[in-house]
Design an enzyme around this catalytic site. Structure first.
Site, PDB file in Angstrom:
ATOM      1  N   ARG A  51      -9.059 -15.104   5.624  1.00 27.11           N
ATOM      2  CA  ARG A  51      -9.525 -14.821   4.245  1.00 27.11           C
ATOM      3  C   ARG A  51     -10.970 -14.356   4.294  1.00 27.11           C
ATOM      4  O   ARG A  51     -11.373 -13.435   3.590  1.00 27.11           O
ATOM      5  CB  ARG A  51      -9.373 -16.052   3.348  1.00 27.11           C
ATOM      6  CG  ARG A  51     -10.040 -15.838   1.984  1.00 27.11           C
ATOM      7  CD  ARG A  51      -9.582 -16.784   0.878  1.00 27.11           C
ATOM      8  NE  ARG A  51      -9.336 -18.127   1.299  1.00 27.11           N
ATOM      9  CZ  ARG A  51     -10.280 -19.015   1.683  1.00 27.11           C
ATOM     10  NH1 ARG A  51     -11.557 -18.662   1.679  1.00 27.11           N
ATOM     11  NH2 ARG A  51      -9.943 -20.223   2.065  1.00 27.11           N
ATOM     12  N   TYR A 103      -7.513   3.328 -17.378  1.00 25.23           N
ATOM     13  CA  TYR A 103      -6.217   2.876 -16.867  1.00 25.23           C
ATOM     14  C   TYR A 103      -5.806   1.601 -17.632  1.00 25.23           C
ATOM     15  O   TYR A 103      -6.611   0.679 -17.785  1.00 25.23           O
ATOM     16  CB  TYR A 103      -6.319   2.602 -15.361  1.00 25.23           C
ATOM     17  CG  TYR A 103      -5.132   1.849 -14.843  1.00 25.23           C
ATOM     18  CD1 TYR A 103      -3.848   2.375 -14.972  1.00 25.23           C
ATOM     19  CD2 TYR A 103      -5.266   0.594 -14.263  1.00 25.23           C
ATOM     20  CE1 TYR A 103      -2.745   1.664 -14.532  1.00 25.23           C
ATOM     21  CE2 TYR A 103      -4.167  -0.108 -13.810  1.00 25.23           C
ATOM     22  CZ  TYR A 103      -2.903   0.434 -13.957  1.00 25.23           C
ATOM     23  OH  TYR A 103      -1.817  -0.267 -13.542  1.00 25.23           O
ATOM     24  N   ASP A 176     -15.061   3.813 -11.084  1.00 21.41           N
ATOM     25  CA  ASP A 176     -13.714   3.823 -10.510  1.00 21.41           C
ATOM     26  C   ASP A 176     -13.479   5.243 -10.001  1.00 21.41           C
ATOM     27  O   ASP A 176     -13.305   6.182 -10.776  1.00 21.41           O
ATOM     28  CB  ASP A 176     -12.688   3.433 -11.578  1.00 21.41           C
ATOM     29  CG  ASP A 176     -11.274   3.328 -10.998  1.00 21.41           C
ATOM     30  OD1 ASP A 176     -10.979   4.052 -10.038  1.00 21.41           O
ATOM     31  OD2 ASP A 176     -10.465   2.546 -11.538  1.00 21.41           O
ATOM     32  N   LYS A 201      -3.637   4.545  -4.154  1.00 22.84           N
ATOM     33  CA  LYS A 201      -3.453   5.928  -4.561  1.00 22.84           C
ATOM     34  C   LYS A 201      -3.837   6.884  -3.424  1.00 22.84           C
ATOM     35  O   LYS A 201      -3.235   6.854  -2.378  1.00 22.84           O
ATOM     36  CB  LYS A 201      -4.252   6.179  -5.841  1.00 22.84           C
ATOM     37  CG  LYS A 201      -4.052   5.082  -6.904  1.00 22.84           C
ATOM     38  CD  LYS A 201      -2.624   4.996  -7.362  1.00 22.84           C
ATOM     39  CE  LYS A 201      -2.395   4.258  -8.630  1.00 22.84           C
ATOM     40  NZ  LYS A 201      -2.214   2.848  -8.662  1.00 22.84           N
TER      41      LYS A 201
HETATM   42  C1  LIG Z   1      -7.770   4.659 -12.020  1.00 16.70           C
HETATM   43  C2  LIG Z   1      -7.081   3.390 -11.618  1.00 16.70           C
HETATM   44  N1  LIG Z   1      -7.821   2.308 -11.351  1.00 16.70           N
HETATM   45  C3  LIG Z   1      -7.249   1.135 -10.984  1.00 16.70           C
HETATM   46  C4  LIG Z   1      -5.885   0.993 -10.894  1.00 16.70           C
HETATM   47  C5  LIG Z   1      -5.277  -0.329 -10.490  1.00 16.70           C
HETATM   48  O1  LIG Z   1      -4.929  -0.321  -9.147  1.00 16.70           O
HETATM   49  P1  LIG Z   1      -3.707  -1.141  -8.501  1.00 16.70           P
HETATM   50  O2  LIG Z   1      -2.457  -0.640  -9.150  1.00 16.70           O
HETATM   51  O3  LIG Z   1      -3.815  -0.832  -7.055  1.00 16.70           O
HETATM   52  O4  LIG Z   1      -3.954  -2.587  -8.816  1.00 16.70           O
HETATM   53  C6  LIG Z   1      -5.074   2.105 -11.138  1.00 16.70           C
HETATM   54  C7  LIG Z   1      -3.598   1.987 -11.023  1.00 16.70           C
HETATM   55  O5  LIG Z   1      -2.861   2.832 -11.445  1.00 16.70           O
HETATM   56  C8  LIG Z   1      -5.693   3.323 -11.525  1.00 16.70           C
HETATM   57  O6  LIG Z   1      -4.964   4.426 -11.802  1.00 16.70           O
END
Ligand SMILES: Cc1ncc(COP(=O)(O)O)c(C=O)c1O
Length: 382
Positions: A51, A103, A176, A201
């Site tokens: 961890r 998101y 992000d 992604k």
């Molecule tokens: C722009 C963006 N940030 C964060 C996330 C969240 O990521 P995760 O699905 O890996 O938890 C997503 C998921 O679609 C996303 O599109």
């Protein structure tokens, strides 16, 4: 001998390939272990318990920090776990100015988990620098959380201008960078303090792993995120760290192909009689295009578009033969998603309508397939 400072594509292609001096393995080993034997009382190999630190995860984290130009990076079990760790920097009474078309899962995190604990999200159009300036005037604003381009409307923020505003207001800038990655957008170089990722992604890129990451610009923030990663424990496991590391190696190649395909599709969609509008930052009339061209390598592989008649959505989603009707994005396979019902269902209908996440809106994550097949598929369903 110090290796020469090489280009990002070179460093990514060789990520982890020098991480195992014991055998010289070119592919970083997967250390599938929870714990590590201590050499003696009070002695450690540098690894005690996975961890806290695991060699495979550490190799990935070093590659991510290097790619982003950050001080340190931290790999998490998902993008939301990474964002959650970052937002634990804030406490009761703090406000975070947040991109309004966000998101849906991040919106849910702010509204259902943080708001009850007294951390309040204030939503703003972060592609409008003046709107952000007004929102940051509140002395309780401790951070600015920006998605750019936004999900799903592909609005582009001027990160350099926002970083200056955040600095002036004493707030942290958190970006992000899931959609463009360090290959196409460099938030830390533009003044951001923290970059967060859904590594699920583009970074991992093959729709085979759920992962997240935080990259910290400064030693102080790195210490705080490192503490939170170990204390709350939402770490990425060794197998998934390895898959993400392998994905990273081809990130520039994949993104170049995805972006080229997306540009072709966006231009074609913009001419299609059944399409009302196309949102893609690579189109000449997109308001964010100039910022992206000034700062970055390009517009990425995500497109949103509105069709003329929402009653046809179900047939379109059922009719695709090359695109896959699925959530997520950034992988080698092209996906089609209906944001109002899928990724953004957690945003209430009135807010969705105000933002423009309409029942006509479809989102494409463009993959690396032959663009002629993608065009033929869209032609067929439209
Ligand atoms: C722009 C963006 N940030 C964060 C996330 C969240 O990521 P995760 O699905 O890996 O938890 C997503 C998921 O679609 C996303 O599109």
């Amino acid at each position: 001998m110090t290796p020469p400072r090489t280009a990002l594509a070179t460093r990514l292609a060789q990520a982890g390939s020098r991480s195992d001096p014991a055998t010289g393995a070119l592919s970083a080993p997967i250390y599938q272990t929870a714990s590590f034997r201590h050499p003696a009382l009070g002695k450690s190999t540098g690894f005690d318990y996975s961890r806290t630190a695991n060699p495979t995860r550490q190799t990935l984290e070093q590659a991510l920090a290097d790619a982003e130009g950050g001080h340190r990076a931290f790999a998490f079990a998902s993008g939301l776990a990474a964002i959650d760790a970052t937002l634990r920097l804030f406490a009761h009474g703090d406000r975070v100015v947040v991109t309004e078309d966000l998101y849906g899962g991040t919106f849910r995190l702010f509204e259902s988990l943080l708001r009850p604990h007294g951390v309040e999200a204030v939503y703003a159009d972060t592609s409008d620098t003046e709107a952000v300036r007004r929102a940051l005037a509140d002395p309780r604003a401790k951070a600015l959380f920006v998605e750019s381009p936004t999900n799903p409307l592909l609005k582009v923020a001027d990160l350099r201008a926002l970083a200056a505003l955040a600095r002036g207001a004493g707030a942290l800038l958190i970006v992000d960078n899931t959609f463009l990655t360090p290959v196409l957008q460099r938030p830390l170089e533009q003044g951001a303090d923290l970059v967060v990722y859904s590594a699920t992604k583009y970074l991992a890129g093959h729709n085979d792993v759920v992962a997240g990451a935080v990259v910290a610009a400064s030693p102080d923030l790195a210490d705080r995120i490192g503490f939170l990663q170990n204390a709350a424990g939402a770490i990425l496991g060794p197998q998934d760290a390895w898959l993400t590391l392998r994905g990273l190696k081809t990130l520039p190649l994949r993104l170049a192909a995805q972006q080229a395909n997306a540009q072709t599709l966006a231009e074609w969609l913009a001419r299609h009689p059944r399409v009302r509008r196309v949102l893609y930052p690579g189109l000449p009339d997109h308001p964010g295009r100039a910022i992206l061209l000034r700062e970055n390598g390009g517009a990425g592989g995500m497109i949103a578009f509105e069709i003329d008649d929402p009653a046809r959505i179900a047939d379109i989603l059922a009719g695709v033969r090359v695109f896959l009707f699925a959530e997520s994005l950034g992988g080698v396979e092209s996906l089609i998603t209906y944001p109002a019902v899928q990724t953004h269902a957690d945003i209430d209908p009135a807010t969705r309508a105000r933002l423009g996440i309409s029942d006509r809106l479809l989102r494409l994550s463009v993959g690396v397939e032959d663009v002629r097949d993608l065009l033929a598929d869209l032609e067929n369903v439209l």
